[in-house]
Scaffold this active site. Structure first.
Site, mmCIF file in Angstrom:
data_model
loop_
_atom_site.group_PDB
_atom_site.id
_atom_site.type_symbol
_atom_site.label_atom_id
_atom_site.label_comp_id
_atom_site.label_asym_id
_atom_site.label_seq_id
_atom_site.Cartn_x
_atom_site.Cartn_y
_atom_site.Cartn_z
ATOM 1 N N GLU A 117 -9.792 8.650 -1.392
ATOM 2 C CA GLU A 117 -9.717 7.868 -2.618
ATOM 3 C C GLU A 117 -10.367 8.640 -3.758
ATOM 4 O OE1 GLU A 117 -9.504 3.380 -0.694
ATOM 5 O OE2 GLU A 117 -11.219 3.917 -1.928
ATOM 6 N N HIS A 336 -12.317 -5.668 -11.518
ATOM 7 C CA HIS A 336 -12.250 -5.499 -10.073
ATOM 8 C C HIS A 336 -13.605 -5.603 -9.391
ATOM 9 C CE1 HIS A 336 -10.658 -4.150 -6.278
ATOM 10 N NE2 HIS A 336 -11.430 -3.066 -6.263
#
Length: 512
Positions: A117, A336
């Site tokens: 990621e 988020h």
């Protein structure tokens, strides 16, 4: 009532997500009460987590590399000692979850599969069911909790206030559909998640709008870094709320960001699509603000294998009429994760005696100004163990009371959401933040259903106004440069109310 009396003196854990479940499990065999406003996991952001847990377990990896990546992403505000402790404990946390029944993805040789990621220098993301790690975590841990005789699960009760006597926690005032109840306890753990529900565009459950922060604030706790909200750059663009997340792992497999012309507009960004989340989110936001549309294109790198690698995301796309094997996926940034929270020490203790915080609601110093992808689930698991040991080592001093203080009204975040969405987004400016504080002050000071969400939003707005720089996820258009001095922000609700009334923000948000 007899059942409540029987539970008096037990530690009370507020929240049924990953942090709350793990804290309850790590406290076993000590009897504990786990309060959840919904059925376990029903409103937990943990269940929506796609990427996984970051841990340095690959042959080419090490905790030192994980530490370096975390510090770089945190943009100068991480507590290096805390980061080191957590990344060193991460591999054992994965083993602990596997012992509890979490079925992580593995290769043909039963070796853990590792994903990549953004801003990670190595493949170190441990995942489950492709991009449904959170769902698998919650499945296994809910089952484990329900099988522990020491854990009394009380569902359908929402914590409304923390009771404080002599500057220490005395209990929790909670409500179900029939009235109020006091759970007498001198040891309370808040594990209620983040603030995504205060934003119109969010990947979090809409029921997560800072209730735990409000509980701690009304009890007098101190907070750290509330201005830092991470916006995920690739939420599925559509009308559905909460927005579906298109995991960073998709970009880790080679997907690129393009606009309606097919141009890869972030190719020159350091790290390109795998740059830090704050940089990618700002790039996408600015491109959208110029009138473009933005898409995540996985056709070349994944194509027909997309559904096999990311079945959950493929399902979201198909619900929206998109075939990711043939169509680029429309995306936009969405709130988020909250890097700020209740200020805690290395055992998860807050500034209020008898109150701990764990998970997203806490600010440990791990994330700094910008969370490194997939560090949050790891933090929740590791910190749960440390919090549990601290709670267990603390003597219970509670006493049962039959006096019920008046409960506040059921919180309603809609008024605060309108203000937060317009002033505390990806890009911020001083004038908008001042207007937000002015609008939030009378609401936060009142007794309406909007008061608690507005109080949380006010502390966030004042912290953001006081940080006159752009650092990590906090970007000020009127202060675009990064200050030479890195300093965490600290605030309390009383200080926020005073600051908003006087419009003298800087000494509060900039205090060391």
């Amino acid at each position: 009532m007899n059942d409540i009396v029987r539970l008096a003196g037990r530690p009370v854990i507020i929240g049924g997500g990953l942090a709350g479940l793990m804290t309850a499990l790590e406290l076993a065999p000590e009897p504990v009460v786990l309060l959840s406003a919904t059925p376990l996991g029903g409103e937990a952001s943990s269940a929506l987590a796609q990427g996984g847990l970051a841990a340095a377990i690959g042959n080419d990896d090490s905790p030192e590399l994980h530490l370096a990546d975390t510090l770089a992403a945190g943009d100068g505000l991480c507590d290096e000692t805390v980061v080191r402790r957590i990344v060193e404990a991460a591999p054992l946390a994965i083993e602990r979850l596997a012992e509890l029944g979490v079925a992580f993805d593995r290769d043909a040789n039963s070796v853990l599969s590792l994903g990549l990621e953004a801003a990670h220098s190595r493949r170190r993301i441990v995942h489950a069911a492709g991009a449904a790690t959170g769902r698998e975590l919650m499945r296994a841990l809910v089952a484990a909790v329900r099988n522990r005789a020491s854990i009394t699960v009380v569902e359908g009760f929402a914590a409304r206030r923390l009771l404080v006597e002599d500057d220490a926690i005395a209990g929790v005032l909670a409500e179900d559909g029939f009235g109020s109840t006091v759970f007498a306890s001198s040891r309370v753990v808040i594990a209620t998640g983040g603030v995504g529900g205060l934003f119109r565009d969010t990947t979090n459950p809409l029921g997560c709008f800072g209730q735990g922060l409000a509980l701690a604030a009304r009890a007098g706790a101190a907070f750290a870094d509330l201005e830092f909200v991470q916006f995920h750059p690739t939420a599925l663009d559509g009308l559905l709320r909460p927005m579906r997340l298109v995991s960073e792992a998709v970009r880790g497999e080679g997907a690129v960001l393009i606009d309606e012309t097919g141009r890869r507009f972030l190719a020159d960004l350091p790290g390109a699509e795998l740059g830090t989340r704050d940089a990618v989110a700002r790039g996408v936001h600015r491109h959208l603000a110029r009138g473009h549309r933005v898409f995540l294109d996985a056709r070349a790198c994944l194509g027909k294998s997309f559904a096999d690698r990311f079945p959950t995301i493929a399902g979201y796309c198909h619900e929206a009429g998109i075939d990711p094997a043939q169509d680029p996926i429309p995306v936009r940034p969405a709130a988020h994760y909250h890097m700020g929270g209740v200020a805690v020490d290395r055992e998860g203790r807050s500034t209020v005696s008898g109150l701990w915080a764990c998970g997203e609601v806490a600010s440990t110093g791990l994330h700094g100004a910008n969370r490194l992808a997939s560090n949050s689930l790891t933090e929740a698991v590791v910190m749960a163990g440390w919090v549990a040991r601290s709670v267990a080592a603390t003597r219970d001093t509670s006493r049962m009371t039959t006096a019920l203080p008046p409960a506040p009204m059921h919180p309603d975040p809609r008024d605060a959401c309108k203000i937060v969405s317009s002033s505390l987004g990806v890009l911020r400016d001083g004038e908008s933040l001042r207007q937000a504080a002015t609008a939030l002050l009378p609401i936060a000071s009142g007794n309406s259903p909007a008061a608690d969400p507005a109080a949380v939003a006010l502390m966030m707005a004042i912290s953001a106004l006081g940080r006159e720089e752009s650092r990590g996820a906090h970007c000020r258009s009127d202060f675009p440069l990064r200050s030479a001095v890195a300093r965490r922000s600290h605030i309390t609700l009383d200080a926020a109310l005073q600051a908003a009334a006087s419009l003298d923000f800087l000494p509060i948000a900039r205090s060391a």
